[in-house]
Design a protein around this motif. Sequence first.
Motif, PDB file in Angstrom:
ATOM      1  N   VAL F 199      44.749  41.322  45.992  1.00 37.99           N
ATOM      2  CA  VAL F 199      45.718  40.884  44.453  1.00 37.99           C
ATOM      3  C   VAL F 199      45.834  39.420  45.291  1.00 37.99           C
ATOM      4  CG1 VAL F 199      46.585  39.902  42.625  1.00 37.99           C
ATOM      5  CG2 VAL F 199      45.481  42.050  42.811  1.00 37.99           C
ATOM      6  N   VAL F 200      45.193  38.243  45.643  1.00 37.91           N
ATOM      7  CA  VAL F 200      46.092  37.310  46.064  1.00 37.91           C
ATOM      8  C   VAL F 200      46.442  36.395  44.599  1.00 37.91           C
ATOM      9  CG1 VAL F 200      45.515  34.955  47.734  1.00 37.91           C
ATOM     10  CG2 VAL F 200      44.430  37.817  47.937  1.00 37.91           C
ATOM     11  N   CYS F 201      47.734  35.293  44.670  1.00 40.93           N
ATOM     12  CA  CYS F 201      48.443  34.546  43.554  1.00 40.93           C
ATOM     13  C   CYS F 201      49.147  34.155  44.001  1.00 40.93           C
ATOM     14  CB  CYS F 201      49.133  36.452  43.054  1.00 40.93           C
ATOM     15  SG  CYS F 201      48.917  37.052  42.261  1.00 40.93           S
ATOM     16  N   THR F 202      48.491  32.939  42.891  1.00 43.08           N
ATOM     17  CA  THR F 202      49.869  31.393  42.996  1.00 43.08           C
ATOM     18  C   THR F 202      51.164  32.057  42.960  1.00 43.08           C
ATOM     19  OG1 THR F 202      48.770  30.979  40.878  1.00 43.08           O
ATOM     20  CG2 THR F 202      47.904  30.158  43.017  1.00 43.08           C
ATOM     21  N   GLY F 203      52.445  30.791  43.096  1.00 45.59           N
ATOM     22  CA  GLY F 203      53.525  30.938  42.974  1.00 45.59           C
ATOM     23  C   GLY F 203      53.662  31.263  40.971  1.00 45.59           C
ATOM     24  N   ASP F 204      52.967  30.255  40.659  1.00 44.66           N
ATOM     25  CA  ASP F 204      52.587  30.754  39.490  1.00 44.66           C
ATOM     26  C   ASP F 204      51.961  31.648  38.605  1.00 44.66           C
ATOM     27  OD1 ASP F 204      50.072  29.949  39.419  1.00 44.66           O
ATOM     28  OD2 ASP F 204      50.856  27.937  38.497  1.00 44.66           O
ATOM     29  N   GLY F 205      51.764  32.763  39.698  1.00 43.28           N
ATOM     30  CA  GLY F 205      51.496  33.708  38.799  1.00 43.28           C
ATOM     31  C   GLY F 205      50.294  33.739  37.821  1.00 43.28           C
ATOM     32  N   ARG F 206      49.074  33.096  38.654  1.00 42.37           N
ATOM     33  CA  ARG F 206      47.730  32.740  38.099  1.00 42.37           C
ATOM     34  C   ARG F 206      46.420  33.592  39.942  1.00 42.37           C
ATOM     35  NH1 ARG F 206      45.993  27.728  37.516  1.00 42.37           N
ATOM     36  NH2 ARG F 206      47.435  26.891  38.673  1.00 42.37           N
ATOM     37  N   PHE F 207      45.501  34.190  39.456  1.00 40.87           N
ATOM     38  CA  PHE F 207      45.387  34.663  40.163  1.00 40.87           C
ATOM     39  C   PHE F 207      44.285  34.025  41.368  1.00 40.87           C
ATOM     40  CE2 PHE F 207      46.012  37.841  36.410  1.00 40.87           C
ATOM     41  CZ  PHE F 207      45.919  38.832  37.324  1.00 40.87           C
TER      42      PHE F 207
END
Lengths: 251, 251, 251, 251, 251, 251
Positions: F199-207
Amino acid sequence: MGDRLGAMSRIDGRTPDQLRPVTIQRGWSKHAEGSVLVSFGDTKVFCTASFTEGVPRWRKGTGEGWVTAEYAMLPRSTNTRGDRESVRGKIGGRTHEISRLVGRSLRAVVDFKALGENTVVLDCDVLQADGGTRTAAITGAYVALADAIAWAQGKKLIKHGRKPLTGSVAAVSVGIVDGVPLLDLCYEEDVRAETDMNVVCTGDGRFVEVQGTAEAQPFARDELSAMLDLAVAGCSSLDAAQREALARTLG
Amino acid sequence: MGDRLGAMSRIDGRTPDQLRPVTIQRGWSKHAEGSVLVSFGDTKVFCTASFTEGVPRWRKGTGEGWVTAEYAMLPRSTNTRGDRESVRGKIGGRTHEISRLVGRSLRAVVDFKALGENTVVLDCDVLQADGGTRTAAITGAYVALADAIAWAQGKKLIKHGRKPLTGSVAAVSVGIVDGVPLLDLCYEEDVRAETDMNVVCTGDGRFVEVQGTAEAQPFARDELSAMLDLAVAGCSSLDAAQREALARTLG
Amino acid sequence: MGDRLGAMSRIDGRTPDQLRPVTIQRGWSKHAEGSVLVSFGDTKVFCTASFTEGVPRWRKGTGEGWVTAEYAMLPRSTNTRGDRESVRGKIGGRTHEISRLVGRSLRAVVDFKALGENTVVLDCDVLQADGGTRTAAITGAYVALADAIAWAQGKKLIKHGRKPLTGSVAAVSVGIVDGVPLLDLCYEEDVRAETDMNVVCTGDGRFVEVQGTAEAQPFARDELSAMLDLAVAGCSSLDAAQREALARTLG
Amino acid sequence: MGDRLGAMSRIDGRTPDQLRPVTIQRGWSKHAEGSVLVSFGDTKVFCTASFTEGVPRWRKGTGEGWVTAEYAMLPRSTNTRGDRESVRGKIGGRTHEISRLVGRSLRAVVDFKALGENTVVLDCDVLQADGGTRTAAITGAYVALADAIAWAQGKKLIKHGRKPLTGSVAAVSVGIVDGVPLLDLCYEEDVRAETDMNVVCTGDGRFVEVQGTAEAQPFARDELSAMLDLAVAGCSSLDAAQREALARTLG
Amino acid sequence: MGDRLGAMSRIDGRTPDQLRPVTIQRGWSKHAEGSVLVSFGDTKVFCTASFTEGVPRWRKGTGEGWVTAEYAMLPRSTNTRGDRESVRGKIGGRTHEISRLVGRSLRAVVDFKALGENTVVLDCDVLQADGGTRTAAITGAYVALADAIAWAQGKKLIKHGRKPLTGSVAAVSVGIVDGVPLLDLCYEEDVRAETDMNVVCTGDGRFVEVQGTAEAQPFARDELSAMLDLAVAGCSSLDAAQREALARTLG
Amino acid sequence: MGDRLGAMSRIDGRTPDQLRPVTIQRGWSKHAEGSVLVSFGDTKVFCTASFTEGVPRWRKGTGEGWVTAEYAMLPRSTNTRGDRESVRGKIGGRTHEISRLVGRSLRAVVDFKALGENTVVLDCDVLQADGGTRTAAITGAYVALADAIAWAQGKKLIKHGRKPLTGSVAAVSVGIVDGVPLLDLCYEEDVRAETDMNVVCTGDGRFVEVQGTAEAQPFARDELSAMLDLAVAGCSSLDAAQREALARTLG
């Protein structure tokens, strides 16, 4: 979101949760043990299943079989002609990736002990592309695989009573276009999608592969959920189409 | 020899000078400028003609166009699955040889000045093989090429009044099996042939290519003559089939 | 046509039915079991025949031998330097095609049972090219093959009394230049030819390969006949040159 | 060591400090701007120098020329046939290494400003190998290069008064066999050598390359000295042979 | 020359006969049987020694082992990013050459009988390059090899009492910059060097490899001597560093 | 499931929702514009970011930049040595797939307009592998990318005020082992996992990417949910580690 869904008209007039017309023609090759021409709308993939006795060297003596897949696009299956990978002398990353995905997806429903030391190679060649070629390939390859295994059972190449297939498998793409989750994207929708996801399910509705990619912007948990809902429903319809195709008598 | 001809029954019941059933379906791809599914009996070849403006670098500024061809077999087009040339990382000698033959054959009826600086790539992919794949490929590719040129004329990509096609071209195999010259060998006959010959003719009955190979034993001048007679007659029938196909309205 | 033949003067002063000076020097390598430097005018090809015990895997246990060939041009054998195929990392279509032609031609006069499970590889490397390299290669390779087989017989690697060669083989090019059929084209004639044909004959005058290609325009049946006449006569002269070379004592 | 030198008899009867018979035949190709067949005993290398106007892209606009080299062995130049690198699809490490050595050696005596934006490619193809192929290649390539430059000067492709060659270059192998330093090893000596060294010298006796390798056991400083003495003397003789060859009138 | 040596200040303040700071860190990988991170100033090479039972096919049944090496640079180990050789699909000449040098250098101190039928592969991957990567690779690889052999002795994979290492080996570069012989060139010096030499010595001061190349102009015998003096002294210091590293207890 | 989680002891003593020790060392290369050695437990990946002015040809004139990535494993980064892909002459499917994943993941947080016509290539070379190499690569590559962009801003290669990074990105693996969802699998856990997900997420928690694969058996919706929960929490911790690393002053 519901309102937008209701109001929206897709390029080809479908509703957001509607598959393109799906056809699965079996027996499309006189040589292969299983063969299928599958179409998801204008996407047409020719799938053959080649059954051979014996397994690759690393598998010998294990009593277990093997299933692998190769995916490729004919050079003019797309709108603009692409170079042949055989001429370029190497396989591109996308081809590699999809071949591996198709192989893994099919292996998920195979009992290798029951298959015995036999190998099935699935070749999925895209004759015409309009989005969703990998999902059509998986969906068609399952039917070709089932036919090849039935053929081998008829030839007594698989031990009596063994069931090499533990279930069925189908795949569909989903995506978010202009904020709306859509099932089974055609090429034009795929290009515009913010997020693109391929989902492979077993016939009993569990997941074999879930591959979601943010194309234009990251996606949130609820968007992921909405896409999964569409995909599970879509795979269920494809499962029905596979059953129907397999129920027909093969000329 | 005449008696033997009279008495002999071919594997599929044909007379020695009879072609297999030939079908030429145009418009088989929604993307390609010209596309044909050609079948000579169980041999099925998918031919696409991709028209693009511009020419390879070595041809730029000459005012002349270019036509080239690539031939390939799908891995399971044959009775036993063959390795993909893309996976092996190189094209085999046979593939190379046939691609070159198809290209040369088509170029023989093209006026490159009239074509202008445009390129047509002919892709001939064998979906199912039962002997004569190269001759079916040439015969089908001509029809795809004619459609691609008509398309370009419709799009005004070719100057008004110019006729890039100077004639038509078709091809057929002939061989000597058990001492008897036969037209259009199927795979089983091909394997047993003492001599195998591929002949490419223009619509007016002249030769573009004559390639005869002694498989089992050298052949004499009168055998060569008998084979050429069969081939010229066979190409004439194929020419008629091409004309008929092109006369139909493309859906 | 006769008048034109009489009046015409070829670039190098030959008559239309005349070969270039042909030399066949045996024993050109101290390592190879058979080796020949063959020249057709300024075309020079170095042919070696490498005899080894054993056969490729697919042939093991059959009791039969194998003969294969590889043709290549040195990078500066031509007027303009060509890239090395080893540096480009792949063999070109023309090289593939000619290697296959040379191998087939030689195999046509080999009795593989008599050869036993031995392999001969014929390497034909063009040192200098001036048209007709493939026909010179076949003509020279036959002599190298004969020497390699004699060597093996001397070493008792072939069973006593067995004759692996069932005949001899030679090859020549013919073409139509300015409407006149010519034998053994040099490069300058080859470039101008309307039609180009390579013919491989056995010593007894039968055909092993006939490969005619319309370069500039399709050719008629009588032109084909005229070319075949020239080729058969040319091959007969080459057969005499081969016999003479093989009759000499190898220093 | 002197006594051993006196007593020893080399395989071919030479004294330790004696070269094999060296021949340098110019004008061996009608196409190349410079061409040489060089032999060091039974080692025969065909060297061509191809002169072309222009330079590789990375060198454009610098006003400087370029010289590069490619070395290769014909498959049956050795006692046992080797696979063709073109067929294997890649160049081996040894070929790479020697091609680079030949190129560097020749570049050492070229003034690229004087050459102007022209390129010379040196092709060194080993026709027969018996040790010392790389040193024969360098020695022959120099002569071919000199001829190509003279050709270009005759064609006014090099500015009047410019001298692209700043000197001459030749190369020889030396080694220690059974404790005795030997000049110009043949294959059989090379195989038995404890140490093997290739030395490239300019005509004025300075070093361009010194490559010594302990094959069987490390070598001491005095052994290195003895080998260098032999090599310098050997290169001096080769320099004389090059001068003599270049002094002859080219037929 | 002495005065210039005294007066000169090297880029990094070293004296002409001074090595850069050398560090040899063992145990840098948890997987490899021997592993070292070696640095010569800013040049950092990661060396692993992989010990496996068995030998390549051509060595089977001889009772002797094998040692081989592969050298490579990470794409951004240099100032400007280089293409990956895996992506380009082939290994460049320089990589080939250095891999062969490293392998030969290490094999010079291995007793293959004592090693038994085991193989050690040395991988030398340059993490950061600042001149002298091949000499650092050899120096580090020796230590990794020693550790791998000690590991195998501990595992009883080598017969009791056998000593596969007959000595140690280290390497250093030397060159002539502005007429002054310098030890252990950094990249900036290497680029400016008239002559560049790599010397591989055994721990007892004998030569394994001597490779000198005139970059800008040929070098004289006394210059060669001066470089060899520096190199022998440098290798002696590296030998001490190797001993020291191997004397430490491996965490 | 809670009870099992509580009772279970992971191989290395971690709780199911615990990451391995994570270290991110910046400035690990003196050449690269950004460079990081990232470790997730025993998995160590060396990431460099190479910033160059200009873009690939297909992107020229758009005003937009480009970011791409290449992933590779050193041959002995794993327990058993793998062949080098450069030596095999082609990149494997897994390498292709991961390189594409890393590139897509980083591009998800880049504003190409703000980057301008500049290119950043991310090289992720695995020095030591113990599971999770692709997720460590993404996590480390982000930091290297941030450093390279800061470097370019310092050099005024990016327009003042432009922010090429629209967010941060980190990645982690999750899986189900013996029915229990686990975060950040080490190799031994990975091998035993029924399902494996990256899983790769952005720092704001989206995928950015969600890739789940049923290894041993299909997974249900609630299992997918449990894995996503773990992954989002894990990425959040990695985001903190990235921020902390970037907050340090680069030596």
